[in-house]
Every structure is written in structure tokens, then in C-alpha cells.
Design a protein around this motif. Sequence first.
Motif, PDB file in Angstrom:
ATOM      1  N   ARG A   9       1.068  -1.195   0.315  1.00  0.00           N
ATOM      2  CA  ARG A   9       0.204   0.524   0.164  1.00  0.00           C
ATOM      3  C   ARG A   9       0.788   1.088   0.181  1.00  0.00           C
ATOM      4  O   ARG A   9       1.950   1.433   0.453  1.00  0.00           O
ATOM      5  CB  ARG A   9      -0.714   0.264   1.306  1.00  0.00           C
ATOM      6  CG  ARG A   9      -1.980  -1.026   1.062  1.00  0.00           C
ATOM      7  CD  ARG A   9      -2.917  -0.802   0.248  1.00  0.00           C
ATOM      8  NE  ARG A   9      -4.077  -2.402   0.674  1.00  0.00           N
ATOM      9  CZ  ARG A   9      -4.928  -2.357   0.934  1.00  0.00           C
ATOM     10  NH1 ARG A   9      -5.245  -1.593   2.695  1.00  0.00           N
ATOM     11  NH2 ARG A   9      -5.778  -3.473   1.405  1.00  0.00           N
ATOM     12  N   ALA A  10       0.645   2.545  -0.701  1.00  0.00           N
ATOM     13  CA  ALA A  10       1.520   3.207  -0.667  1.00  0.00           C
ATOM     14  C   ALA A  10      -0.375   4.877  -0.540  1.00  0.00           C
ATOM     15  O   ALA A  10      -0.641   5.123  -1.245  1.00  0.00           O
ATOM     16  CB  ALA A  10       1.868   4.030  -1.827  1.00  0.00           C
ATOM     17  N   PRO A  11      -0.093   4.778   0.903  1.00  0.00           N
ATOM     18  CA  PRO A  11      -0.944   5.663   0.697  1.00  0.00           C
ATOM     19  C   PRO A  11      -0.284   7.110   0.391  1.00  0.00           C
ATOM     20  O   PRO A  11       0.937   7.813   0.449  1.00  0.00           O
ATOM     21  CB  PRO A  11      -1.802   6.183   2.293  1.00  0.00           C
ATOM     22  CG  PRO A  11      -0.329   4.889   3.399  1.00  0.00           C
ATOM     23  CD  PRO A  11       0.450   4.352   1.960  1.00  0.00           C
ATOM     24  N   ARG A  12      -1.405   7.977   0.262  1.00  0.00           N
ATOM     25  CA  ARG A  12      -0.972   9.852  -0.143  1.00  0.00           C
ATOM     26  C   ARG A  12      -1.013  11.185   0.959  1.00  0.00           C
ATOM     27  O   ARG A  12      -0.466  11.829   1.385  1.00  0.00           O
ATOM     28  CB  ARG A  12      -1.370  10.433  -1.333  1.00  0.00           C
ATOM     29  CG  ARG A  12      -1.662   9.136  -2.502  1.00  0.00           C
ATOM     30  CD  ARG A  12      -0.013   8.691  -3.160  1.00  0.00           C
ATOM     31  NE  ARG A  12       0.478   9.939  -3.641  1.00  0.00           N
ATOM     32  CZ  ARG A  12       1.908  10.263  -3.557  1.00  0.00           C
ATOM     33  NH1 ARG A  12       2.574   9.282  -3.686  1.00  0.00           N
ATOM     34  NH2 ARG A  12       2.278  11.062  -4.107  1.00  0.00           N
ATOM     35  N   THR A  13      -1.766  10.605   2.387  1.00  0.00           N
ATOM     36  CA  THR A  13      -2.390  11.441   2.935  1.00  0.00           C
ATOM     37  C   THR A  13      -2.417  10.528   4.315  1.00  0.00           C
ATOM     38  O   THR A  13      -2.214   9.039   4.685  1.00  0.00           O
ATOM     39  CB  THR A  13      -4.195  11.436   2.954  1.00  0.00           C
ATOM     40  OG1 THR A  13      -4.857  10.520   2.932  1.00  0.00           O
ATOM     41  CG2 THR A  13      -4.221  12.305   2.091  1.00  0.00           C
ATOM     42  N   LEU A  14      -2.113  11.493   5.462  1.00  0.00           N
ATOM     43  CA  LEU A  14      -2.214  10.611   7.053  1.00  0.00           C
ATOM     44  C   LEU A  14      -3.308   8.811   6.815  1.00  0.00           C
ATOM     45  O   LEU A  14      -3.154   8.331   7.835  1.00  0.00           O
ATOM     46  CB  LEU A  14      -1.426  11.330   7.776  1.00  0.00           C
ATOM     47  CG  LEU A  14      -1.170  10.961   9.608  1.00  0.00           C
ATOM     48  CD1 LEU A  14      -0.231  10.019   9.265  1.00  0.00           C
ATOM     49  CD2 LEU A  14      -1.368  11.838  10.263  1.00  0.00           C
ATOM     50  N   ASP A  15      -4.395  10.565   7.204  1.00  0.00           N
ATOM     51  CA  ASP A  15      -5.322   9.484   7.789  1.00  0.00           C
ATOM     52  C   ASP A  15      -5.621   8.162   6.835  1.00  0.00           C
ATOM     53  O   ASP A  15      -5.919   7.333   7.352  1.00  0.00           O
ATOM     54  CB  ASP A  15      -6.778  10.364   6.373  1.00  0.00           C
ATOM     55  CG  ASP A  15      -6.559  11.513   7.876  1.00  0.00           C
ATOM     56  OD1 ASP A  15      -5.987  11.237   9.195  1.00  0.00           O
ATOM     57  OD2 ASP A  15      -7.457  12.364   7.351  1.00  0.00           O
ATOM     58  N   GLU A  16      -4.854   7.968   5.057  1.00  0.00           N
ATOM     59  CA  GLU A  16      -5.066   7.119   4.424  1.00  0.00           C
ATOM     60  C   GLU A  16      -4.479   6.139   4.978  1.00  0.00           C
ATOM     61  O   GLU A  16      -4.404   4.865   4.993  1.00  0.00           O
ATOM     62  CB  GLU A  16      -4.384   6.928   2.827  1.00  0.00           C
ATOM     63  CG  GLU A  16      -4.936   7.631   2.103  1.00  0.00           C
ATOM     64  CD  GLU A  16      -5.122   8.598   1.166  1.00  0.00           C
ATOM     65  OE1 GLU A  16      -3.888   7.855   0.457  1.00  0.00           O
ATOM     66  OE2 GLU A  16      -6.002   9.079  -0.129  1.00  0.00           O
ATOM     67  N   ALA A  17      -2.559   6.701   5.140  1.00  0.00           N
ATOM     68  CA  ALA A  17      -2.015   5.635   6.102  1.00  0.00           C
ATOM     69  C   ALA A  17      -2.036   4.920   7.665  1.00  0.00           C
ATOM     70  O   ALA A  17      -2.009   3.853   7.447  1.00  0.00           O
ATOM     71  CB  ALA A  17      -0.702   6.460   6.227  1.00  0.00           C
ATOM     72  N   LEU A  18      -3.359   5.664   8.149  1.00  0.00           N
ATOM     73  CA  LEU A  18      -3.665   4.757   9.294  1.00  0.00           C
ATOM     74  C   LEU A  18      -4.750   3.825   9.023  1.00  0.00           C
ATOM     75  O   LEU A  18      -5.112   3.201   9.931  1.00  0.00           O
ATOM     76  CB  LEU A  18      -4.312   6.165  10.399  1.00  0.00           C
ATOM     77  CG  LEU A  18      -3.094   7.200  10.848  1.00  0.00           C
ATOM     78  CD1 LEU A  18      -3.667   7.928  11.653  1.00  0.00           C
ATOM     79  CD2 LEU A  18      -1.888   6.113  11.391  1.00  0.00           C
ATOM     80  N   ALA A  19      -5.544   4.950   7.841  1.00  0.00           N
ATOM     81  CA  ALA A  19      -6.749   2.795   7.580  1.00  0.00           C
ATOM     82  C   ALA A  19      -5.272   2.190   7.352  1.00  0.00           C
ATOM     83  O   ALA A  19      -6.380   1.049   7.682  1.00  0.00           O
ATOM     84  CB  ALA A  19      -7.252   3.924   6.769  1.00  0.00           C
TER      85      ALA A  19
END
Length: 292
Positions: A9-19
Motif C-alpha cells: 500500500r502507498a497512501p498519499r495522506t496520513l489518514d489513508e496511512a492510518l486506515a
Amino acid sequence: MKPPPFDYRAPRTLDEALADLAEGGKVLAGGQSLIPLLNMRLAAPDRLVDINGVAGLDALEVTAAGVRVGALARHAAVERSDEAAAVQPLLRQALRHVAHPVIRNRGTVVGSLAHADPAAELPAVLALLDGHVEAASAAGRRTIAAADFFTGPLEPALEPGELAVAAFFPALPPQTGTAFAEVARRHGDYALVGVAAMVALDDDLRVRAARAAYLSVADTPLVLDLAEPAAQGQAGRPPGAADWSAAAAYAAERVDPDGDIHAGADYRRHLAGVLTGRALAEAARNALPGGS
């Protein structure tokens, strides 16, 4: 050698990373510790969450209170920062001993802390300075004091789904100096023993406080208060001319290292004493007005 299969996974926002982390997985930032573990099959996470695309996590904030290092701030960036070194010189002093320049260009300060290797330099620095780590998850944020963060070898006090988003290193008080010393088989190797030291002087330039943190001698960074033996070494001597042998002997008696193929326990204990004396003497010189 190749790593085991994993979901990337390569999230672009902190919220996406935490999810993503809420569903499980390992964080990939610098990768200088994680990738070798994967390649040697010593770690086999189902998912890697690559946070390198998350904006803002590389921030390096320097204030009069201290240095706040974001999760993606590289070793080299912190080492090169004159502003950070002016407020907390122990960061640069220790980072010069971390591996090799090519690794420091990619590795991260917070990643080293989260890896919680008792042979690494930065956990000892954070422990000596009574700093803290900021952790975030989908449920919220919390601050974890250094004294509570390192729970065992490679065991940080991070809950499943938490991301270490920053670390804070407090500034030095006036007339306080720091130093870092270690011995390794080759420069850039893990230290056989390492010592981070801090010495505070009073208005008469006599030792008011002395502490040291040790790496490679215990399962977590070991911090010793050396004020009492340091005071013995100051007695009867002119300001700024303390004898650190009592503090060195005190430290050697209180470390309890294990031996391994690289060094025996007795040798590590001897090194702890020798390096304590060297680091405290240098820290005291740095605490003097106009000290280096």
C-alpha cells in the motif's frame, strides 16, 4: 535472497496511512532495517504500508524548546541541520556514528527509534534527553515518553495500527554540554558499546549534573545518573577540571552486558567505563563558556 509475498500500500495522506495500518501491516519509511529483515525472511508481514508519499512527515521543526523530527526526516537531513545542532548538539554527535552516509541518506530518525534496536545510537539519545515519541492511529494520538517507549529488544511501545509520526528531542539547558563515543569493529558497524553523555555546570563551572545512556549493554537503552561519582571527581579541583575516573568505575560496575561472537561481557564492561570517562570529559568541555 527475496522477501516473502506481501500486499503493498502507498497512501498519499496520513489518514489513508492510518486506515491501512488499522488493517494490519508493517510501516516502510527508510527501509534500512526492514528490507534486510524481509530479504532474510526474518520478518514476513502480510502488508507493507509505504508512507514515503505522505506529505508533511519529513518536517524538521527547531524551536527554543527542542527539535521535533518528523517520521520521514532522513538521518542525513537532521545531521546537516545547523539549527538542530545549535539547539540539541547530541543529535549531530550521535548521527555521525550511524552506519554509513549512503544509509543515512535514506534511513529515518523516527524509523530507528521505532525499530528499538538496543545497539542503535538514537534510542540512547532519546532516552538520555527524556524526549518522547508522538504516535497516531485511526483512534487518535498519544505521546509516549522515552522511558516508556523501549520495552525490549526490537519492541517499541506502539500498539497495532499505530504510526510513530514524530520524535521530540528537548533543547539543552544553559551551561550544559553533550558528547557521544562508541567503539565498533569497523566504522559504521553496530557499536560494541556506545555512550551518550550530558554534563551540566553551575555558575561556578562545577559539575551540577551528569548522566549517560548506553547502547549494546542491555535489552533497552540504559540511563545512569552519574552526578554523585562526578561530584567526587570535582572535589578539590579547579572549576572545569573534574576527574571522571570515579564516574567511569561507577558505570562499569552497573552495566551488565552479554557476550557474543564480537566481544565478551568483560570487554564490553571495560569499554563502558573507558567510554564513560571520555564522553563525560568531552561533554564537560562543551558545557564551558565558549566550549566546542
